[in-house]
Design an enzyme around this catalytic site. Structure first.
Site, short mmCIF file in Angstrom:
data_model
loop_
_atom_site.label_atom_id
_atom_site.label_comp_id
_atom_site.label_asym_id
_atom_site.label_seq_id
_atom_site.Cartn_x
_atom_site.Cartn_y
_atom_site.Cartn_z
N CYS A 1 -1.56 -23.17 27.29
CA CYS A 1 -1.66 -24.39 27.51
C CYS A 1 -2.35 -24.62 28.88
CB CYS A 1 -0.29 -25.40 28.39
SG CYS A 1 0.64 -26.43 27.65
N CYS A 2 -1.70 -24.27 30.16
CA CYS A 2 -2.37 -24.47 31.84
C CYS A 2 -3.78 -23.76 31.64
CB CYS A 2 -2.07 -23.60 32.37
SG CYS A 2 -0.11 -23.47 32.98
N CYS B 1 3.88 -30.60 35.05
CA CYS B 1 4.28 -30.89 34.21
C CYS B 1 5.69 -30.96 33.06
CB CYS B 1 3.48 -30.28 33.01
SG CYS B 1 1.69 -29.99 32.68
N CYS C 1 7.67 -28.31 31.86
CA CYS C 1 7.61 -26.35 32.66
C CYS C 1 7.95 -26.92 34.01
CB CYS C 1 6.62 -26.05 32.36
SG CYS C 1 6.17 -25.70 31.39
N CYS D 1 -0.65 -22.05 38.34
CA CYS D 1 -1.43 -22.65 36.33
C CYS D 1 -2.17 -21.47 36.32
CB CYS D 1 -1.23 -24.17 37.14
SG CYS D 1 -1.94 -24.78 37.99
#
Length: 243
Positions: free
Chosen positions: A119-120, A201, A204, A227
């Site tokens: 995702c990062c 985010c 998280c 990240c």
């Protein structure tokens, strides 16, 4: 054309500015031929306003790259607009994953639940790399007191294959950050008052408890500490490493 290897340039810059204060590192380095063309990368998080203010004083036209992961707190988006207006930053660029990248990698917005690294990568690392392709270096707000792989930061560090990172606040203490904000009457991120010390985010990031490490609220319950945008050459650099 920049002279010498990446390591040579970083060493020259560190020697040249090793006794300078943070704002002078910025003021002088931004015009140093060993650095080249640079941008400030900012999350507009809990401490970002310090560097943003310094840049607004010494070089307000410096490009500021704001990574909108499309999963940020609304408070962060509002704060980004507030700070940009207040400091009169003239070249703030919002960067994000393309619609196609989102559709391919995370169409239902749940990737962070089972693969935070992936995702990062597509929401932060890939868009940032794309935006930084036109620059020779970038300015970060990392500091030694944040711990982990940041404990031995220098003002300048090589980022293979071709960029330098500038860490003007590397040697600052946590108290220095707070004092600078107070002295310059800088606006605080609204989530700080709710216990958020390091803000990323929304899915998280969580508040921290008294006595916890400032980054304990990032990816809580996992071994993840970065990240990905602060890796060297795509690889994590552990505390004590000499990139």
């Amino acid at each position: 054309m920049l002279d010498g290897t990446l390591d040579d340039r970083a060493e020259r810059l560190n020697q040249r500015y090793k006794h300078h204060a943070a704002i002078e590192v910025l003021r002088r380095a931004l015009n140093d031929p060993d650095l080249g063309k640079v941008a400030l990368v900012s999350s507009f998080g809990s401490e970002s306003v310090v560097l943003l203010h310094m840049v607004s004083v010494v070089a307000p036209g410096t490009p500021v790259l704001f990574i909108d992961t499309q999963m940020l707190f609304q408070e962060t988006l509002d704060y980004q607009l507030e700070v940009s207006r207040k400091l009169q930053l003239t070249d703030v660029r919002t960067i994000r994953a393309t619609d196609r990248e989102v559709a391919l990698n995370d169409p239902d917005g749940t990737l962070h639940q089972f693969n935070t690294d992936a995702c990062c990568d597509f929401r932060k690392t890939v868009p940032l790399e794309r935006a930084l392709s036109e620059f020779d270096g970038w300015i970060t707000g990392r500091k030694r007191f944040q711990g982990g792989q940041r404990q031995e930061l220098e003002f300048f560090e090589p980022e293979p294959p071709s960029r330098l990172r500038v860490n003007p606040l590397a040697h600052w203490r946590a108290s220095d950050v707070q004092e600078y904000m107070a002295e310059n009457k800088l606006p605080r991120h609204p989530l700080v008052a709710k216990g958020y010390a390091s803000i990323g985010c929304a899915p998280c990031t969580s508040p921290i408890k008294p006595g916890e490490d400032p980054r304990a609220g990032r990816w809580r319950g996992s071994q993840k500490t970065e990240c990905g945008i602060h890796f060297i050459g795509g690889q994590a650099v552990r505390a004590g490493a000499n990139p």
